[in-house]
Design a protein around this motif. Sequence first.
Motif, PDB file in Angstrom:
ATOM      1  N   VAL A  87     -36.840  19.972  32.891  1.00  0.00           N
ATOM      2  CA  VAL A  87     -35.677  20.970  32.351  1.00  0.00           C
ATOM      3  C   VAL A  87     -36.235  22.373  31.992  1.00  0.00           C
ATOM      4  O   VAL A  87     -37.356  22.611  31.698  1.00  0.00           O
ATOM      5  CB  VAL A  87     -34.989  20.331  31.209  1.00  0.00           C
ATOM      6  N   CYS A  88     -35.081  23.189  31.941  1.00  0.00           N
ATOM      7  CA  CYS A  88     -35.401  24.704  31.878  1.00  0.00           C
ATOM      8  C   CYS A  88     -36.440  25.049  30.710  1.00  0.00           C
ATOM      9  O   CYS A  88     -37.372  25.731  30.993  1.00  0.00           O
ATOM     10  CB  CYS A  88     -33.924  25.639  31.698  1.00  0.00           C
ATOM     11  N   SER A  89     -35.979  25.256  29.491  1.00  0.00           N
ATOM     12  CA  SER A  89     -36.334  25.722  28.306  1.00  0.00           C
ATOM     13  C   SER A  89     -37.868  25.534  28.062  1.00  0.00           C
ATOM     14  O   SER A  89     -38.594  26.234  27.977  1.00  0.00           O
ATOM     15  CB  SER A  89     -35.730  25.867  27.159  1.00  0.00           C
ATOM     16  N   PRO A  90     -38.065  23.953  28.079  1.00  0.00           N
ATOM     17  CA  PRO A  90     -39.799  23.740  28.019  1.00  0.00           C
ATOM     18  C   PRO A  90     -40.583  24.361  29.031  1.00  0.00           C
ATOM     19  O   PRO A  90     -41.421  24.796  28.900  1.00  0.00           O
ATOM     20  CB  PRO A  90     -39.703  22.034  27.986  1.00  0.00           C
ATOM     21  N   SER A  91     -40.104  24.112  30.365  1.00  0.00           N
ATOM     22  CA  SER A  91     -40.841  24.878  31.347  1.00  0.00           C
ATOM     23  C   SER A  91     -40.988  26.294  31.360  1.00  0.00           C
ATOM     24  O   SER A  91     -42.062  26.927  31.579  1.00  0.00           O
ATOM     25  CB  SER A  91     -39.975  24.390  32.739  1.00  0.00           C
ATOM     26  N   ARG A  92     -39.830  26.931  30.977  1.00  0.00           N
ATOM     27  CA  ARG A  92     -39.983  28.410  30.965  1.00  0.00           C
ATOM     28  C   ARG A  92     -40.790  28.755  29.674  1.00  0.00           C
ATOM     29  O   ARG A  92     -41.582  29.838  29.525  1.00  0.00           O
ATOM     30  CB  ARG A  92     -38.688  29.036  30.691  1.00  0.00           C
ATOM     31  N   SER A  93     -40.757  28.133  28.377  1.00  0.00           N
ATOM     32  CA  SER A  93     -41.687  28.376  27.518  1.00  0.00           C
ATOM     33  C   SER A  93     -43.183  28.157  27.779  1.00  0.00           C
ATOM     34  O   SER A  93     -43.979  28.906  27.292  1.00  0.00           O
ATOM     35  CB  SER A  93     -41.226  27.371  26.371  1.00  0.00           C
ATOM     36  N   ALA A  94     -43.505  27.112  28.811  1.00  0.00           N
ATOM     37  CA  ALA A  94     -44.780  27.099  29.240  1.00  0.00           C
ATOM     38  C   ALA A  94     -45.283  28.088  30.015  1.00  0.00           C
ATOM     39  O   ALA A  94     -46.503  28.916  30.116  1.00  0.00           O
ATOM     40  CB  ALA A  94     -45.026  25.608  29.819  1.00  0.00           C
ATOM     41  N   ASP A 367     -38.974  15.861  26.792  1.00  0.00           N
ATOM     42  CA  ASP A 367     -38.976  15.429  25.551  1.00  0.00           C
ATOM     43  C   ASP A 367     -37.225  15.452  25.337  1.00  0.00           C
ATOM     44  O   ASP A 367     -36.698  15.138  26.178  1.00  0.00           O
ATOM     45  CB  ASP A 367     -39.470  16.260  24.556  1.00  0.00           C
ATOM     46  N   ARG A 368     -36.578  15.952  23.984  1.00  0.00           N
ATOM     47  CA  ARG A 368     -35.294  16.033  23.766  1.00  0.00           C
ATOM     48  C   ARG A 368     -34.652  17.074  24.866  1.00  0.00           C
ATOM     49  O   ARG A 368     -35.038  18.394  24.942  1.00  0.00           O
ATOM     50  CB  ARG A 368     -34.721  16.554  22.421  1.00  0.00           C
ATOM     51  N   CYS A 369     -33.574  16.569  25.594  1.00  0.00           N
ATOM     52  CA  CYS A 369     -32.735  17.525  26.484  1.00  0.00           C
ATOM     53  C   CYS A 369     -31.397  17.720  25.859  1.00  0.00           C
ATOM     54  O   CYS A 369     -30.679  16.851  25.700  1.00  0.00           O
ATOM     55  CB  CYS A 369     -32.801  16.966  27.726  1.00  0.00           C
ATOM     56  N   ASP A 370     -31.238  18.891  25.374  1.00  0.00           N
ATOM     57  CA  ASP A 370     -29.840  19.318  24.287  1.00  0.00           C
ATOM     58  C   ASP A 370     -30.094  18.271  23.371  1.00  0.00           C
ATOM     59  O   ASP A 370     -30.859  18.299  22.490  1.00  0.00           O
ATOM     60  CB  ASP A 370     -28.644  18.978  25.430  1.00  0.00           C
ATOM     61  N   TYR A 371     -28.883  17.490  23.203  1.00  0.00           N
ATOM     62  CA  TYR A 371     -28.932  16.234  22.204  1.00  0.00           C
ATOM     63  C   TYR A 371     -29.389  14.891  22.768  1.00  0.00           C
ATOM     64  O   TYR A 371     -29.416  13.963  21.773  1.00  0.00           O
ATOM     65  CB  TYR A 371     -27.438  16.314  21.678  1.00  0.00           C
ATOM     66  N   THR A 372     -29.817  14.765  23.862  1.00  0.00           N
ATOM     67  CA  THR A 372     -30.435  13.338  24.250  1.00  0.00           C
ATOM     68  C   THR A 372     -31.936  13.224  24.126  1.00  0.00           C
ATOM     69  O   THR A 372     -32.760  14.099  24.503  1.00  0.00           O
ATOM     70  CB  THR A 372     -29.952  13.313  25.731  1.00  0.00           C
ATOM     71  N   ILE A 373     -32.087  12.406  23.338  1.00  0.00           N
ATOM     72  CA  ILE A 373     -33.602  12.220  22.723  1.00  0.00           C
ATOM     73  C   ILE A 373     -34.200  11.163  23.493  1.00  0.00           C
ATOM     74  O   ILE A 373     -33.741  10.151  23.718  1.00  0.00           O
ATOM     75  CB  ILE A 373     -33.703  11.903  21.381  1.00  0.00           C
TER      76      ILE A 373
END
Length: 514
Positions: A87-94, A367-373
């Motif tokens: 998913v986008c933001s964790p991948s881009r943060s890394a 991990d959590r994606c938007d509100y889906t834990i």
Amino acid sequence: MIQMNVFKFSLRCLAYGMLFIGLVSFQPDPTPKGRSAKPNILWIIAEDLSPFMGCYGDSINEGHTPVIDRLASEGVLFKRAYATAPVCSPSRSALITGIMQTTTGTHEHRSSRTYDGEIVPEALRIHLPQAVKTIPELMRQAGYFTFNDGKDDYNFHYDRNSLYTVGSKKNYVAGMNGWQGNWPETLSLTTREWNKRKSKDQPWFGQIQVMGGKGHGESVREGEKLKKDALKPPPYFPDIPSQRAAWTDHYNANRGTDADIEVILKELEKDGELENTIIFFFSDHGSNASLRHKQLCYEGGMLVPLIINGRHPAIQNGSVREDLVSLLDVSATTLALAGVSLPAYLDGQNLLDKNTAERKYIVGARDRCDYTIDRIRTVVSKNFRYIRNYFPERPRLQAGYRDNLPIVKDLKEARDKGRLTPYQEQHWFGPKEVEELYDLKKDPLQMNNLASIPRYQQLLEEHRKVLEDWIKKTDDKGQYPESKLQLKATYDLWKDRPIFKNAIVNPEYDEFKK
């Protein structure tokens, strides 16, 4: 499958070949006179794109991704490059730090956020360790002009003016993160940010985003678009119109991406920048169109295209590499090309250094994606993929942001009408297995879980130990509950949206409903 006669195919190849007349052929020539000895470095980042391309051996898109195929034929193609998250933001943060998101605490999708236009309060800010500098900051310190023509989507707090020489096209407010939205409204393939530097002698590092899997093939060249129901989906989906459309859509997205990249290359050439630019083309994770790709840790979510093209002795035309590669290696290789000493905290390796050892395993995390834990970890090796599900009681088709899309609504309707195979019903609506193990050679679709078969126990234990050791060594932050403040912020972002109100959401939010 789409059939094509030889005559039409020959004409198409001739036409596409004409697109490249005059484009630079990347050969290791001397640096152009008057230019920096350091190369320009460009990341072309496609959103949500699986490698359904001719150069990756895809028979459907063979001949339909000529620009990407040429980048590969005149560069290095990596067959087994993996995102750190599906998913986008964790991948881009890394990617932007060169450090696994689970190490920096940036693993929860869209964290350290609030509403667009609002300053993130201090209590919600996730700060990187003081010693950590992002890749663009390190590039600026090395004398590079930097820009990002697209979204940031980083799960930590930062001053965008420290990362990029050219600021966001949105109004930047001190104390806010930069452009974090899902849709890159700042994107323009013809912006040519490199022209904003004061001197042509200054090297530049840029990020340009193309819509990729979120583009749905809008950029496809005339006459090249597949009909929406042309392709049958893989057997983990029912063969229904919405699944056919989604699967076909992603093939069109690859064709559209090819057309977008052609525009970028022509702009580079027009400005005399192409010959001194090393290009990295990759995606942040796999297909957005497929429920089993984005947000899940199968090959479809983790495997991404990666091509490196440009003038460098280690970039040999037409090289194809089968070794295991992480997008964290893109971060390290970029710094190495710029002559930056690699910080000790980096998790990646220089892909162009002949002394770099091949990896035996690559770890991925969801991990959590938007509100889906949820919490899922995966280890991929040469022939196998191991998956560990930490919430096995939660089905793969939890409530999520795509619930109003036909691919979800029609899947649920097919279940209700008894039209799913036993595998499909269990896979999407039943509990997950605690552990999954797949033979990628014999079972590339990963539908035959080997975890409970006795003769695979040694392999299972090997991959399990790799994961357990990695969790301890890196202090994987996913093993700790997300703070109530961050969960409350997530709840507040979604609570008034109809899709959230009508969803059965995770019990972690129950206390906020009172």
